[in-house]
Every structure is written in structure tokens, then in C-alpha cells.
Scaffold this motif. Structure first.
Motif, mmCIF file in Angstrom:
data_model
loop_
_atom_site.group_PDB
_atom_site.id
_atom_site.type_symbol
_atom_site.label_atom_id
_atom_site.label_comp_id
_atom_site.label_asym_id
_atom_site.label_seq_id
_atom_site.Cartn_x
_atom_site.Cartn_y
_atom_site.Cartn_z
ATOM 1 N N ALA A 154 -37.880 -23.461 18.550
ATOM 2 C CA ALA A 154 -36.654 -23.774 17.790
ATOM 3 C C ALA A 154 -35.434 -23.720 18.705
ATOM 4 N N PHE A 155 -35.390 -22.728 19.594
ATOM 5 C CA PHE A 155 -34.263 -22.621 20.519
ATOM 6 C C PHE A 155 -34.277 -23.787 21.515
ATOM 7 N N ALA A 156 -35.460 -24.123 22.024
ATOM 8 C CA ALA A 156 -35.563 -25.261 22.948
ATOM 9 C C ALA A 156 -35.069 -26.531 22.262
ATOM 10 N N GLY A 157 -35.452 -26.716 21.020
ATOM 11 C CA GLY A 157 -34.979 -27.882 20.276
ATOM 12 C C GLY A 157 -33.477 -27.881 20.106
ATOM 13 N N SER A 158 -32.905 -26.693 19.890
ATOM 14 C CA SER A 158 -31.455 -26.621 19.680
ATOM 15 C C SER A 158 -30.673 -26.990 20.937
ATOM 16 N N LEU A 159 -31.315 -26.941 22.085
ATOM 17 C CA LEU A 159 -30.667 -27.327 23.341
ATOM 18 C C LEU A 159 -30.698 -28.843 23.574
ATOM 19 N N LEU A 160 -31.555 -29.538 22.854
ATOM 20 C CA LEU A 160 -31.738 -30.974 23.080
ATOM 21 C C LEU A 160 -30.546 -31.855 22.709
ATOM 22 N N PRO A 161 -29.706 -31.495 21.743
ATOM 23 C CA PRO A 161 -28.595 -32.403 21.418
ATOM 24 C C PRO A 161 -27.694 -32.735 22.605
ATOM 25 N N THR A 162 -27.642 -31.868 23.605
ATOM 26 C CA THR A 162 -26.840 -32.201 24.782
ATOM 27 C C THR A 162 -27.433 -33.404 25.519
ATOM 28 N N LEU A 163 -28.744 -33.624 25.355
ATOM 29 C CA LEU A 163 -29.393 -34.779 25.968
ATOM 30 C C LEU A 163 -29.358 -36.001 25.058
ATOM 31 N N MET A 164 -29.089 -35.766 23.786
ATOM 32 C CA MET A 164 -29.094 -36.862 22.805
ATOM 33 C C MET A 164 -27.671 -37.128 22.326
ATOM 34 N N GLN A 165 -26.854 -37.628 23.214
ATOM 35 C CA GLN A 165 -25.451 -37.849 22.891
ATOM 36 C C GLN A 165 -25.203 -39.116 22.086
ATOM 37 N N ASP A 166 -26.176 -39.990 22.035
ATOM 38 C CA ASP A 166 -25.964 -41.216 21.255
ATOM 39 C C ASP A 166 -27.083 -41.397 20.230
ATOM 40 N N ASP A 167 -26.834 -42.304 19.311
ATOM 41 C CA ASP A 167 -27.772 -42.534 18.214
ATOM 42 C C ASP A 167 -29.138 -43.017 18.707
ATOM 43 N N ARG A 168 -29.152 -43.827 19.727
ATOM 44 C CA ARG A 168 -30.419 -44.368 20.236
ATOM 45 C C ARG A 168 -31.294 -43.259 20.811
ATOM 46 N N ALA A 169 -30.727 -42.370 21.590
ATOM 47 C CA ALA A 169 -31.500 -41.269 22.168
ATOM 48 C C ALA A 169 -32.063 -40.373 21.068
ATOM 49 N N ARG A 170 -31.272 -40.109 20.059
ATOM 50 C CA ARG A 170 -31.733 -39.280 18.940
ATOM 51 C C ARG A 170 -32.879 -39.980 18.212
ATOM 52 N N MET A 171 -32.736 -41.270 17.969
ATOM 53 C CA MET A 171 -33.768 -42.017 17.274
ATOM 54 C C MET A 171 -35.080 -42.012 18.075
ATOM 55 N N VAL A 172 -34.986 -42.222 19.382
ATOM 56 C CA VAL A 172 -36.186 -42.228 20.227
ATOM 57 C C VAL A 172 -36.861 -40.858 20.171
ATOM 58 N N PHE A 173 -36.095 -39.784 20.296
ATOM 59 C CA PHE A 173 -36.662 -38.441 20.249
ATOM 60 C C PHE A 173 -37.364 -38.190 18.920
ATOM 61 N N MET A 174 -36.706 -38.494 17.814
ATOM 62 C CA MET A 174 -37.291 -38.238 16.504
ATOM 63 C C MET A 174 -38.529 -39.102 16.279
ATOM 64 N N ARG A 175 -38.536 -40.307 16.799
ATOM 65 C CA ARG A 175 -39.714 -41.162 16.639
ATOM 66 C C ARG A 175 -40.887 -40.668 17.483
ATOM 67 N N VAL A 176 -40.605 -40.113 18.642
ATOM 68 C CA VAL A 176 -41.669 -39.506 19.448
ATOM 69 C C VAL A 176 -42.256 -38.313 18.687
ATOM 70 N N MET A 177 -41.395 -37.506 18.076
ATOM 71 C CA MET A 177 -41.867 -36.375 17.265
ATOM 72 C C MET A 177 -42.691 -36.878 16.076
ATOM 73 N N ALA A 178 -42.240 -37.961 15.446
ATOM 74 C CA ALA A 178 -42.957 -38.532 14.299
ATOM 75 C C ALA A 178 -44.345 -39.023 14.705
ATOM 76 N N VAL A 179 -44.435 -39.688 15.836
ATOM 77 C CA VAL A 179 -45.733 -40.179 16.314
ATOM 78 C C VAL A 179 -46.650 -38.993 16.618
ATOM 79 N N GLY A 180 -46.099 -37.946 17.229
ATOM 80 C CA GLY A 180 -46.894 -36.744 17.482
ATOM 81 C C GLY A 180 -47.469 -36.161 16.202
ATOM 82 N N LEU A 181 -46.659 -36.093 15.165
ATOM 83 C CA LEU A 181 -47.153 -35.602 13.872
ATOM 84 C C LEU A 181 -48.204 -36.536 13.291
ATOM 85 N N ALA A 182 -47.970 -37.821 13.380
ATOM 86 C CA ALA A 182 -48.933 -38.785 12.843
ATOM 87 C C ALA A 182 -50.298 -38.632 13.538
#
Length: 190
Positions: A154-182
Motif C-alpha cells: 500500500a505504501f509503495a502504491g502511494s508513492l506511484l502518483p509522482t510517476l503518474m503525473q498525467d492521465d495517460r500514465a495513470r490509465m496505463v498503470f491501472m490497466r496493467v493492474m487490471a490485466v494482472g487481476l484478470a
């Protein structure tokens, strides 16, 4: 006990539904807002390990119909959560987006195939104990170890927004997480 703790640590620290969801929640909502989800995972994993120690894990393995029902529920729930991550929008969260609640996280552990697999395998480390002692040892070990595992992700995840400064980076990250869950939804049946 050292062998049990090591086994549980590596079993729970490696990527799985909880690791993915806590990392994604930390990234989306921050560490503090993810704490109820985190506590729910810790409690739910302990309850699942306790039930496994009392023989529920054996029952799930012995009754194929029960295993199939749990697998279908697990796959469906995981895919539903993955779909939610896939659809995560821009950095500005909508009013309906929120972290998983404590009770939801507790209940999710009952269909989390990785937790069941690690708990069933961990019973080999406490086979010499009676049922109540086995269940208690598993519950305390799983909850204790998982607390630190969950805090880390959870803490590691909370550090990620500094790497996801734009909408595209956030979308890519969340989609990678979604594929992992799938992927985990398919592994439920193996």
C-alpha cells in the motif's frame, strides 16, 4: 515456526490479487485512505487461515462441487474488480470512486484463491498441532506477516502518483493492474 513464517511471507508477498489491489489503491487514493482496505485484508487472511487450520481447506479440496462454486465466485469477483480498474479515468477522481471497504476486503479473502492455496500448503508446517492450536498458529502467523506485506504494498502504491503525473500514465498503470487481476481470475481454475 521460522519455516512457517518464511513460507507465509513469500506466499503472501509475491504478486496476487491482494498485492495488486493494495498497490493500485495506494496509487489511486493514497496510503491513509487505503488503510481500511489493508486492515480488512489482514483480518480476512487471518480468518481464512484459521478456518483452514480447522479443516475447511481440506473440505474445499475434498468436495469438488464446493471448489467449483468457490472458483466461479472468485473468478467473477476478480474480473469485476479488474473491470473497475480498467475503466479508471483521469487523475481527477469521480465521486463514486473509493477504496475497498474493510468488510469488502475481509469477504474478498474468502474467495481469494492465492490465500486459500498458501493457507492449505502452510498446514504442512503445523501438522503436529491439534486443530485449535493449528488454526490459531496459522491465523496469527498469516495476519502478523500479512500486516507487514500489506503495509509495504500500500505504501509503495502511494508513492506511484509522482510517476503518474498525467492521465495517460495513470490509465496505463491501472490497466496493467487490471490485466494482472484478470490473469488471476483464470488461474483460479488451475
Amino acid at each position: 515456526m521460522a519455516a512457517l513464517i518464511g513460507f507465509v511471507f513469500f506466499g503472501l508477498f509475491s504478486p496476487g490479487p491482494n498485492v495488486i489491489l493494495l498497490t493500485a489503491s495506494g496509487a489511486r487514493f493514497g496510503f491513509r485512505a487505503t488503510l481500511p482496505h489493508l486492515v480488512g485484508v489482514v483480518l480476512g487472511v487471518g480468518i481464512t487461515a484459521f478456518a483452514t487450520g480447522l479443516g475447511l481447506g481440506w473440505l474445499v479440496q475434498a468436495v469438488p462441487a464446493l471448489r467449483i462454486v468457490l472458483s466461479l465466485v472468485a473468478a467473477g469477483w476478480i474480473l469485476w474488480i479488474a473491470w473497475g480498474l480498467w475503466r479508471v479515468g483521469p487523475l481527477r477522481r469521480s465521486a463514486h470512486e473509493r477504496p475497498m471497504r474493510l468488510v469488502e476486503a475481509v469477504f474478498f479473502q474468502w474467495v481469494n484463491p492465492k490465500v486459500w492455496a498458501v493457507a492449505v500448503a502452510a498446514t504442512a508446517h503445523v501438522h503436529m498441532l491439534g486443530p485449535w492450536a493449528k488454526a490459531t498458529a496459522l491465523a496469527l502467523t498469516f495476519s502478523g506477516v500479512n500486516l507487514f506485506v500489506c503495509l509495504f504494498w500500500a505504501f509503495a502504491g502511494s508513492l506511484l502518483p509522482t510517476l503518474m503525473q498525467d492521465d495517460r500514465a495513470r490509465m496505463v498503470f491501472m490497466r496493467v493492474m487490471a490485466v494482472g487481476l484478470a490473469v488471476f481470475s483464470v488461474l483460479v481454475f488451475l
